[in-house]
Motif scaffolding. Structure first.
Motif, PDB file in Angstrom:
ATOM      1  N   TYR A 142      -6.671  -7.292   2.890  1.00  0.00           N
ATOM      2  CA  TYR A 142      -5.522  -6.806   3.651  1.00  0.00           C
ATOM      3  C   TYR A 142      -4.305  -6.576   2.771  1.00  0.00           C
ATOM      4  O   TYR A 142      -3.657  -5.534   2.847  1.00  0.00           O
ATOM      5  N   THR A 143      -3.980  -7.553   1.903  1.00  0.00           N
ATOM      6  CA  THR A 143      -2.771  -7.332   1.087  1.00  0.00           C
ATOM      7  C   THR A 143      -2.991  -6.204   0.091  1.00  0.00           C
ATOM      8  O   THR A 143      -2.129  -5.354  -0.075  1.00  0.00           O
ATOM      9  N   SER A 146      -2.814  -2.878   1.787  1.00  0.00           N
ATOM     10  CA  SER A 146      -1.485  -2.465   2.264  1.00  0.00           C
ATOM     11  C   SER A 146      -0.581  -2.105   1.094  1.00  0.00           C
ATOM     12  O   SER A 146       0.281  -1.247   1.225  1.00  0.00           O
ATOM     13  N   THR A 151      -1.862   1.135   6.653  1.00  0.00           N
ATOM     14  CA  THR A 151      -1.323   0.275   7.697  1.00  0.00           C
ATOM     15  C   THR A 151      -2.423  -0.694   8.122  1.00  0.00           C
ATOM     16  O   THR A 151      -3.587  -0.512   7.778  1.00  0.00           O
ATOM     17  N   LYS A 152      -2.024  -1.722   8.898  1.00  0.00           N
ATOM     18  CA  LYS A 152      -2.997  -2.724   9.286  1.00  0.00           C
ATOM     19  C   LYS A 152      -4.124  -2.108  10.113  1.00  0.00           C
ATOM     20  O   LYS A 152      -5.296  -2.453   9.932  1.00  0.00           O
ATOM     21  N   ASP A 153      -3.774  -1.188  10.997  1.00  0.00           N
ATOM     22  CA  ASP A 153      -4.803  -0.544  11.819  1.00  0.00           C
ATOM     23  C   ASP A 153      -5.792   0.226  10.960  1.00  0.00           C
ATOM     24  O   ASP A 153      -7.002   0.208  11.205  1.00  0.00           O
TER      25      ASP A 153
ATOM     26  N   SER B  36       8.147   0.195   5.244  1.00  0.00           N
ATOM     27  CA  SER B  36       7.487  -0.872   4.511  1.00  0.00           C
ATOM     28  C   SER B  36       7.487  -2.192   5.280  1.00  0.00           C
ATOM     29  O   SER B  36       7.214  -3.237   4.713  1.00  0.00           O
ATOM     30  N   ARG B  37       7.790  -2.127   6.588  1.00  0.00           N
ATOM     31  CA  ARG B  37       7.803  -3.363   7.381  1.00  0.00           C
ATOM     32  C   ARG B  37       6.471  -4.105   7.303  1.00  0.00           C
ATOM     33  O   ARG B  37       6.407  -5.292   7.019  1.00  0.00           O
ATOM     34  N   GLU B  38       5.401  -3.337   7.535  1.00  0.00           N
ATOM     35  CA  GLU B  38       4.083  -3.970   7.576  1.00  0.00           C
ATOM     36  C   GLU B  38       3.700  -4.556   6.230  1.00  0.00           C
ATOM     37  O   GLU B  38       3.198  -5.668   6.140  1.00  0.00           O
ATOM     38  N   LEU B  39       3.976  -3.777   5.187  1.00  0.00           N
ATOM     39  CA  LEU B  39       3.667  -4.240   3.839  1.00  0.00           C
ATOM     40  C   LEU B  39       4.473  -5.498   3.515  1.00  0.00           C
ATOM     41  O   LEU B  39       3.932  -6.465   2.973  1.00  0.00           O
ATOM     42  N   PHE B  41       5.630  -7.704   5.571  1.00  0.00           N
ATOM     43  CA  PHE B  41       5.085  -8.814   6.342  1.00  0.00           C
ATOM     44  C   PHE B  41       3.801  -9.333   5.695  1.00  0.00           C
ATOM     45  O   PHE B  41       3.590 -10.539   5.560  1.00  0.00           O
ATOM     46  N   MET B  42       2.983  -8.392   5.248  1.00  0.00           N
ATOM     47  CA  MET B  42       1.725  -8.735   4.593  1.00  0.00           C
ATOM     48  C   MET B  42       1.979  -9.549   3.322  1.00  0.00           C
ATOM     49  O   MET B  42       1.344 -10.567   3.069  1.00  0.00           O
TER      50      MET B  42
END
Lengths: 452, 288
Positions: A142-143, A146, A151-153, B36-39, B41-42
């Motif tokens: 995941y990291t 990203s 994106t996570k999806d 880059s919010r998701e990144l 957070f990740m």
């Protein structure tokens, strides 16, 4: 230099280039890129601070002069990458390959010139960037992905594919620090190729993992390429580059020495490295390949069924004596009755089994086109291409043979042939090359001869 | 530099300064921060998980420094070793609470530089919005602060400190403190990432700064040079205001607080552009 590049940009003023309607085939243009580096760290840091200041007040890079300890790592490099095309970047160590990759990936700014990329660009300059060894494989997928811009999806959607490709499902929830280096490389590679990029930059990362995984990576890259992903690749093995690349750019001291069709450019690079045997130049065919810029991947026109080494008696063999005749037989299946083909057979000397430092060396590169055989059109069905070697002059060692078949200068099929041993025809004979020979004793007269 | 055109993303890496086209640059920075919010957070969860998976005491490490300081200073005061002056709140509580706030400030001051350094591996290999690293660091800090709030709440109960509706505003003011620290930290980062001298001097800067901030002593309004320095210190009004908001005290430094927030926003805006312009040059020096 410009006449050598794949496409000349001399007519496009750089400022206008990005507003210009772009050829929809082009995914990446490199326009007159130069990069200046400093060898002295302290000085380099100080210049860095000055550059930041310059950048902040909006000044362009300072003039073309070199200060103390500075050098040009890249000079006026221009070329273009088309959709579905793979460019091999070759050159000796320190010629600027990695610097160019870093500029293309956007990590560092060029001193002059610009790079324009259309689409998602995935740099594989190192596998597993951002891996934290404490965390599990699952968390790292995941990291890592990203960081690569998903994106996570999007990651959720390809997660199973990543796991399947990397073959680490059994260790998915173990910390990455418990992985072997091969497993880490597999995971990193799987993450990178599953991002479905438009452009991929691959810098030597294929050197990792075991042979089986390497082949899997190569076929995955081929699949991506056939699906329209473009790539720029740096690798030390010309063999591998020739398998995947259709074009090549040869850098010498940061400048483009040659660019164009992969076989021709890589041939030239190998010649310069003194690895290949000098062949008489066939001007006509060289010019033809240089002119032909519209190369597209044309897989599926022909398939190689097998590659066999046969002896004089026509039996398949893995041992050949120096001075004997032998032949390489390549049974193929032709799918397209309109094409003309030419074949390239390359022979590599393999390192001795006990050696850890030796690498395989290209010793022979034969091109049927350059020898005057361009075959076809062939009717659909089976056909066997035969390369006769009337006298094997390779020195005793272990070798392997690879075959590439091209139609209209682009690769249509390639394959690895058998590994084989060349042995001396007699015991107690030696030397760095094979010498065909005949011994004779000539006596002064017939009578004397009888006396002997 | 990038711009969208239809569904195809266009990336340009050119020798010209990014500041040559400021409008484009600001739009792009804004989009990057949002995108880059998701990144972020990740990255934040990655670091937090890794950090606490390697320790038995886990989150208790967050509580130990402020408790230790509070105990030490309270013992010192009761034995008349130090004389910080009269505080309106019970002294151990005062020191403890203020130390937590101070740690938030120092963490956010050091944050940008340490986060960039510890992510050197990715920064030199993959191009991605660098703001994500800074935002991830702030997210981590917000998380650790959130956990510390539990301890602070316990302290409120133990010391029977009065609270009011303004207590609910205290976290907002705390966020401003974090922005102020990040602003200072980001401005120092470009030089600090090139030269180690900044990182080396950071602990002395922090010590000196602590001395001129009313953390272990109450603010006073005398006219001496020291008292003036304390008043001019932009951290002072923010810490004082947070404390007053939390304990339902009337606000004594509201205008100064607003000025400090303004300063933080100006610094952050400059720093984001500075970071944008300097990161490729820093990465070049890191990997060359």
């Amino acid at each position: 230099m410009l006449e050598n590049s794949l496409e000349s940009h001399a007519t496009i003023p750089p400022a206008l280039a990005e507003e210009m309607p772009v050829n929809s085939d082009t995914v990446l243009t490199i326009q007159g890129v130069s990069k200046r580096f400093c060898r002295d760290l302290k000085r380099s840091l100080w210049y860095g601070l000055q550059d930041i200041g310059r950048e902040l007040v909006g000044l362009p890079s300072r003039g073309g002069d070199l200060k103390q300890n500075e050098f040009w790592a890249l000079q006026n490099v221009s070329f273009e990458l088309k959709k579905g095309s793979v460019i091999g970047l070759v050159g000796t160590n320190g010629c600027g390959k990695t610097t160019l990759m870093r500029v293309i990936s956007g990590l560092i700014k060029p001193t002059y010139g610009k790079v324009v990329a259309y689409g998602r660009l995935a740099p594989l300059l190192a596998l597993g960037a951002g891996f934290n060894t404490i965390l599990t494989g699952r968390e790292n997928i995941y990291t890592n992905m990203s960081v690569l811009g998903l994106t996570k999806d999007e990651i959720d959607a390809v997660f199973d594919e990543v796991v399947e490709f990397s073959e680490i499902d059994y260790a998915l929830d173990a910390p990455v620090q418990s992985y072997s280096s091969g497993m880490v490389a597999r995971l990193g590679f799987a993450c990178a190729i599953c991002t479905q990029p438009d452009i991929m930059l691959i810098d030597e990362v294929l050197a990792v993992g075991d042979l089986k995984f390497r082949e899997k990576c190569i076929s995955a890259l081929e699949k991506l390429r056939d699906g329209g992903t473009s790539m720029i690749m740096v690798h030390h093995s010309p063999d591998l580059l020739l398998t995947i690349c259709d074009r090549a750019v040869y850098l010498v001291k940061g400048e483009v020495e040659d660019a164009g069709e992969a076989t021709r450019v890589i041939d030239r690079y190998e010649r310069d490295l003194n690895l290949t045997i000098r062949q008489p130049k066939n001007r006509a065919s060289e010019n033809a390949s240089a002119l032909d810029d519209e190369s597209t991947q044309t897989r599926g026109l022909l398939d190689i069924e097998a590659i066999r080494l046969v002896n004089e008696a026509g039996e398949e063999t893995e041992v050949v004596s120096c001075g004997e005749a032998c032949a390489v037989e390549i049974p193929c299946v032709v799918h397209d009755p309109t094409q003309q083909f030419n074949a390239r057979v390359t022979v590599y000397r393999l390192p001795r089994a006990e050696s850890v430092t030796q690498q395989e060396v290209l010793v022979l590169s034969l091109n049927s086109g350059k020898d005057g055989l361009i075959f076809g059109p062939l009717s659909v069905g089976r056909a066997t291409l035969r390369l006769e070697l009337p006298l094997v002059a390779l020195v005793p060692a272990r070798y392997k043979v690879t075959v590439h078949i091209y139609a209209n200068k682009s690769l249509v099929a390639s394959g690895y042939g058998p590994k084989f041993d060349v042995i001396y025809d007699r015991e107690g004979v030696g030397g760095p090359f094979y010498q065909p020979r005949q011994w004779q004793v000539q006596l002064e007269g017939a009578a004397a001869s009888r006396d002997l | 530099m990038s711009l969208e055109s239809g569904h195809r993303e266009i990336w340009i890496n050119s020798s010209e300064s990014a500041l040559m086209r400021p409008k484009h640059l600001f739009r792009q920075i804004f989009r990057e921060i949002i995108g880059s919010r998701e990144l972020s957070f990740m990255l934040a969860t990655r670091d937090l998980k890794a950090q606490y998976r390697q320790s038995i005491l886990g989150i208790f490490w967050m509580f130990i420094p402020p408790i230790a300081t509070a105990v030490l200073l309270a013992v010192g005061k009761s034995n008349a070793l130090i004389n910080p002056g009269k505080t309106e709140l019970p002294y151990p509580f005062y020191v403890f609470f203020s130390m937590v706030l101070w740690e938030v400030f120092i963490s956010s001051l050091n944050g940008p530089m340490t986060a960039m350094t510890s992510n050197r591996g990715i920064l030199t290999k993959v191009r991605f919005p660098h703001a994500a690293i800074v935002i991830a660091d702030m997210t981590k800090l917000w998380f650790t602060t959130g956990i510390r709030l539990i301890l602070i709440a316990t302290a409120f109960v133990v010391f029977k400190i009065p609270i009011g509706w303004t207590t609910l505003l205290a976290p907002l003011a705390l966020f401003m403190l974090m922005l102020l620290g990040t602003g200072f930290g980001l401005l120092l980062a470009p030089i600090g990432l090139l030269y180690r001298d900044i990182a080396n001097s950071m602990q002395y800067i922090a010590l000196g700064w602590l001395a001129i901030t009313p953390v272990t002593y109450p603010p006073n309004n005398s006219g001496g040079i020291f008292a003036t320095t304390v008043r001019l210190n932009p951290v002072t009004p923010v810490i004082v205001t947070i404390r007053e908001l939390a304990t339902a005290h009337h606000l004594t430094m509201l205008p100064q607080f607003c000025a400090a927030v303004g300063l933080a926003i100006i610094m952050l805006s400059i720093a984001v552009v500075l970071l944008r312009a300097s990161m490729p040059l820093i990465i070049e020096r890191w990997s060359a």
